[in-house]
Motif scaffolding. Structure first.
Motif, PDB file in Angstrom:
ATOM      1  N   THR A   1       2.230   7.401   1.215  1.00  0.00           N
ATOM      2  CA  THR A   1       1.342   7.635   0.077  1.00  0.00           C
ATOM      3  C   THR A   1       0.756   6.310  -0.383  1.00  0.00           C
ATOM      4  N   ALA A   2      -0.553   6.238  -0.432  1.00  0.00           N
ATOM      5  CA  ALA A   2      -1.221   4.982  -0.815  1.00  0.00           C
ATOM      6  C   ALA A   2      -0.961   4.682  -2.281  1.00  0.00           C
ATOM      7  N   PRO A   3      -0.633   3.426  -2.620  1.00  0.00           N
ATOM      8  CA  PRO A   3      -0.430   3.053  -4.018  1.00  0.00           C
ATOM      9  C   PRO A   3      -1.763   2.925  -4.752  1.00  0.00           C
ATOM     10  N   SER A   4      -1.727   3.049  -6.061  1.00  0.00           N
ATOM     11  CA  SER A   4      -2.907   2.861  -6.903  1.00  0.00           C
ATOM     12  C   SER A   4      -2.773   1.558  -7.666  1.00  0.00           C
ATOM     13  N   TYR A   5      -3.918   0.916  -7.916  1.00  0.00           N
ATOM     14  CA  TYR A   5      -3.953  -0.330  -8.667  1.00  0.00           C
ATOM     15  C   TYR A   5      -4.984  -0.210  -9.783  1.00  0.00           C
ATOM     16  N   PRO A   6      -4.750  -0.864 -10.922  1.00  0.00           N
ATOM     17  CA  PRO A   6      -5.712  -0.753 -12.019  1.00  0.00           C
ATOM     18  C   PRO A   6      -6.930  -1.634 -11.808  1.00  0.00           C
TER      19      PRO A   6
ATOM     20  N   VAL B   1      -7.780  -5.879   1.699  1.00  0.00           N
ATOM     21  CA  VAL B   1      -8.925  -5.045   2.060  1.00  0.00           C
ATOM     22  C   VAL B   1      -9.833  -4.903   0.846  1.00  0.00           C
ATOM     23  N   MET B   2     -11.125  -4.650   1.107  1.00  0.00           N
ATOM     24  CA  MET B   2     -12.066  -4.419   0.029  1.00  0.00           C
ATOM     25  C   MET B   2     -12.071  -2.937  -0.323  1.00  0.00           C
TER      26      MET B   2
ATOM     27  N   CYS C   1     -16.364   2.695 -11.787  1.00  0.00           N
ATOM     28  CA  CYS C   1     -17.407   1.723 -12.141  1.00  0.00           C
ATOM     29  C   CYS C   1     -18.120   1.136 -10.926  1.00  0.00           C
ATOM     30  N   GLY C   2     -17.602   1.390  -9.707  1.00  0.00           N
ATOM     31  CA  GLY C   2     -18.242   0.878  -8.502  1.00  0.00           C
ATOM     32  C   GLY C   2     -17.875  -0.539  -8.143  1.00  0.00           C
ATOM     33  N   ARG C   3     -17.058  -1.190  -8.943  1.00  0.00           N
ATOM     34  CA  ARG C   3     -16.669  -2.580  -8.685  1.00  0.00           C
ATOM     35  C   ARG C   3     -15.907  -2.670  -7.363  1.00  0.00           C
ATOM     36  N   ARG C   4     -16.277  -3.618  -6.518  1.00  0.00           N
ATOM     37  CA  ARG C   4     -15.566  -3.871  -5.259  1.00  0.00           C
ATOM     38  C   ARG C   4     -14.677  -5.069  -5.443  1.00  0.00           C
ATOM     39  N   ASP C   5     -13.429  -4.914  -5.032  1.00  0.00           N
ATOM     40  CA  ASP C   5     -12.480  -6.008  -5.198  1.00  0.00           C
ATOM     41  C   ASP C   5     -11.469  -5.973  -4.068  1.00  0.00           C
ATOM     42  N   GLN C   6     -10.686  -7.046  -3.959  1.00  0.00           N
ATOM     43  CA  GLN C   6      -9.657  -7.119  -2.943  1.00  0.00           C
ATOM     44  C   GLN C   6      -8.356  -6.509  -3.458  1.00  0.00           C
ATOM     45  N   TRP C   7      -7.718  -5.702  -2.600  1.00  0.00           N
ATOM     46  CA  TRP C   7      -6.431  -5.103  -2.915  1.00  0.00           C
ATOM     47  C   TRP C   7      -5.516  -5.274  -1.709  1.00  0.00           C
TER      48      TRP C   7
END
Length: 223
Positions: A19-24, A54-55, A61-67
């Motif tokens: 199960t993929a984790p979620s990040y805020p 990964v991006m 909000c559409g924000r792209r970030d590294q996780w």
């Protein structure tokens, strides 16, 4: 909502459910990587910084970030990298334009360390802290992917100083930067150029001045 996919270990063939984790996100919404259930996972043999991230786009909000790259530990000892749909390991996003560096005047050795830490933060490094390994001279700083040495003495940094910093960086698989108040011996500068070590001189205003090509590049591009 978190996504769940079956994952088979390529080493022992054991079946898992991941199960993929979620990040805020910065906007407050949870962000979950979209997993690629059609691509087989791979075993992690060697760590590389760019492959551990990964991006991912925020659905709100559409924000792209590294996780962090999704991974799963198998009881057989293998660490499995779970593929992400639409992207694999991704480079960092293009940095936003930096505001002018705001130096602090140097009156003490502590001021020199503060000036160097502020400059590294301005370059884009985060989580700056005292280095675990104490250098032969000066004070060591560390950030993610970087070790730095600050020499607040009136003696030019020597060849040995530069080489010791480089050896420390190699043991931690990091880049390295040297800050000196009194400059560098000629053989130290030549060795730093050969090893790709960025050399800076701290003037009394607290502004680091690049002294070689690697320093010029770092000052231009940031971390």
């Amino acid at each position: 909502m978190s996504e769940t996919v079956p994952v088979r270990c390529p080493a022992c063939r054991r079946e898992h459910v991941y199960t993929a984790p979620s990040y805020p996100c910065a906007c407050g919404a949870p962000v979950t990587p979209s997993l690629d259930g059609r691509t087989a996972p791979t075993s992690v043999a060697h760590r590389a910084w760019d492959e551990d991230w990964v991006m991912v786009s925020c659905g709100s909000c559409g924000r792209r970030d590294q996780w962090p790259q999704p991974e799963l530990g198998c009881p057989c000892g293998a660490v499995l990298r779970v593929p992400v749909a639409g992207t694999e390991s991704a480079p960092a996003p293009a940095p936003e334009p930096r505001s002018p560096f705001q130096p602090v005047p140097i009156r003490t050795a502590r001021d020199a360390v503060t000036a160097a830490a502020l400059y590294l933060r301005w370059l884009g490094y985060r989580d700056i802290r005292r280095a675990d390994q104490r250098p032969p001279s000066g004070i060591g700083l560390a950030a993610r992917g970087l070790v730095a040495q600050v020499d607040p003495t009136v003696r030019p940094a020597s060849l040995r100083d530069v080489e010791c910093l480089w050896l420390t960086a190699m043991t931690e698989d990091s880049g390295c930067v040297y800050f000196s108040l009194a400059g560098y011996a000629e053989e130290a500068r030549e060795r730093a150029d050969a090893l790709g070590i960025a050399l800076f001189v701290l003037d009394l205003t607290g502004t680091p001045q690049p002294m070689n090509g690697p320093a010029d590049e770092l000052a231009s591009t940031g971390s």
